[in-house]
Write a protein that holds these residues in place. Structure first.
Motif, PDB file in Angstrom:
ATOM      1  N   ARG A 166      -3.486 -17.519 -15.665  1.00 46.57           N
ATOM      2  CA  ARG A 166      -3.678 -17.464 -17.257  1.00 46.57           C
ATOM      3  C   ARG A 166      -2.404 -17.466 -17.993  1.00 46.57           C
ATOM      4  NH1 ARG A 166      -7.660 -14.344 -21.396  1.00 46.57           N
ATOM      5  NH2 ARG A 166      -6.206 -12.753 -20.777  1.00 46.57           N
ATOM      6  N   GLY A 170      -0.015 -20.469 -19.323  1.00 48.38           N
ATOM      7  CA  GLY A 170       0.515 -20.311 -20.847  1.00 48.38           C
ATOM      8  C   GLY A 170       1.954 -20.242 -20.976  1.00 48.38           C
ATOM      9  N   LYS A 202       0.878 -15.404 -25.785  1.00 50.51           N
ATOM     10  CA  LYS A 202      -0.180 -14.341 -25.082  1.00 50.51           C
ATOM     11  C   LYS A 202      -1.142 -13.988 -26.077  1.00 50.51           C
ATOM     12  CE  LYS A 202      -0.329 -10.439 -22.256  1.00 50.51           C
ATOM     13  NZ  LYS A 202       0.192  -9.072 -21.842  1.00 50.51           N
ATOM     14  N   TRP A 205      -3.915 -16.897 -26.328  1.00 46.31           N
ATOM     15  CA  TRP A 205      -4.785 -16.984 -25.281  1.00 46.31           C
ATOM     16  C   TRP A 205      -5.497 -15.811 -25.473  1.00 46.31           C
ATOM     17  CZ3 TRP A 205      -5.990 -20.327 -21.674  1.00 46.31           C
ATOM     18  CH2 TRP A 205      -5.211 -21.113 -21.049  1.00 46.31           C
ATOM     19  N   GLU A 206      -5.335 -14.626 -25.914  1.00 48.78           N
ATOM     20  CA  GLU A 206      -6.278 -13.534 -26.261  1.00 48.78           C
ATOM     21  C   GLU A 206      -7.428 -13.733 -27.122  1.00 48.78           C
ATOM     22  OE1 GLU A 206      -3.807 -10.530 -26.786  1.00 48.78           O
ATOM     23  OE2 GLU A 206      -3.025  -9.862 -24.580  1.00 48.78           O
ATOM     24  N   PRO A 209      -9.491 -17.390 -24.907  1.00 49.89           N
ATOM     25  CA  PRO A 209      -9.107 -17.372 -23.551  1.00 49.89           C
ATOM     26  C   PRO A 209      -9.756 -18.498 -22.802  1.00 49.89           C
ATOM     27  CG  PRO A 209     -11.135 -15.723 -23.841  1.00 49.89           C
ATOM     28  CD  PRO A 209     -10.587 -16.159 -25.239  1.00 49.89           C
ATOM     29  N   LEU A 216      -3.820 -24.952 -26.077  1.00 53.74           N
ATOM     30  CA  LEU A 216      -2.758 -24.065 -26.295  1.00 53.74           C
ATOM     31  C   LEU A 216      -1.665 -24.720 -26.838  1.00 53.74           C
ATOM     32  CD1 LEU A 216      -1.513 -21.200 -25.782  1.00 53.74           C
ATOM     33  CD2 LEU A 216      -1.222 -21.853 -23.570  1.00 53.74           C
TER      34      LEU A 216
END
Length: 226
Positions: A166, A170, A202, A205-206, A209, A216
């Motif tokens: 992941r 990213g 990051k 993504w959090e 997810p 993204l």
């Protein structure tokens, strides 16, 4: 999904786009020499700054584990690039992925159980082992040992195969975004409203997810301050 295969394919694609096809011969499309080993030890040196290692300065500085994981993924880009360059079509990416996935070190990462960080002492030892290996001439033994040492570092850095994948995806998308927004020309903005672009990626993504790589990229485009 074969995460390791996907990462190797993405790295091949990124290198082809950034350096031109044929980069495996050690030269970019612009004629600039490529030294993946130097990339590895220089990025590993940056990784060490995640620790408050300076006994004469900032002695109370806590370890920045979030940054440590990002730096581990940065080094992973260059480890994969070295592996791809060394194999240089002698084996397919599928064969390369299969061989790497069978190592005991990768098998430890191939778990759904969340991993915990190793001690700072052990982490520093692994980082310096990666640096040491990257300073010796390339051989099959050196490349194999480097990959195994890297997987051990990822394990101590609390990155199982899913988390490594992941964060890698990213960072891969972020690298594409950088190239598309003036990174080579020097016009790219790395600090976005007080946060480094790595942290923005990051956080995205959090927050979501389940995003696709394309989503993204769009999230980064929306957050970019230019």
């Amino acid at each position: 999904m074969n995460k390791l295969l996907c990462m190797l394919e993405l790295q091949q694609k990124l290198n082809d786009a950034t350096n031109g096809t044929g980069w495996e011969k050690g030269v970019t499309k612009d004629g600039k020499p490529i030294n993946w080993r130097r990339c590895i030890y220089m990025e590993s040196a940056e990784m060490i700054d995640s620790f408050g290692w300076k006994h004469w300065k900032s002695i109370a500085q806590p370890t920045d584990y979030d940054n440590l994981q990002i730096e581990i993924v940065d080094v992973w880009h260059f480890v994969m690039s070295l592996v791809l360059e060394f194999s240089n079509k002698a084996e397919s990416i599928e064969e390369l992925s299969e061989r790497m996935s069978q190592t005991p070190e990768y098998q430890k990462l191939n778990t759904s159980i969340p991993l915990t960080f190793g001690s700072d002492v052990l982490l520093m030892t692994r980082i310096e082992n990666v640096m040491r290996l990257s300073l010796i001439p390339v051989s099959a033994e050196m490349v194999g040992a480097l990959v195994e040492e890297f997987f051990d570092l990822a394990y101590l850095g609390a990155l199982n195969a899913t988390e490594l994948y992941r964060l890698y995806v990213g960072k891969n998308i972020l690298n594409q975004f950088r190239q598309d927004h003036g990174y080579k020309e020097g016009s790219y903005i790395k600090i976005w409203n007080g946060l480094e672009d790595n942290a923005v990626m990051k956080n995205a993504w959090e927050l979501n997810p389940d995003m696709s790589p394309e989503e993204l990229y769009d999230a980064l485009k929306e957050a970019y301050p230019a």
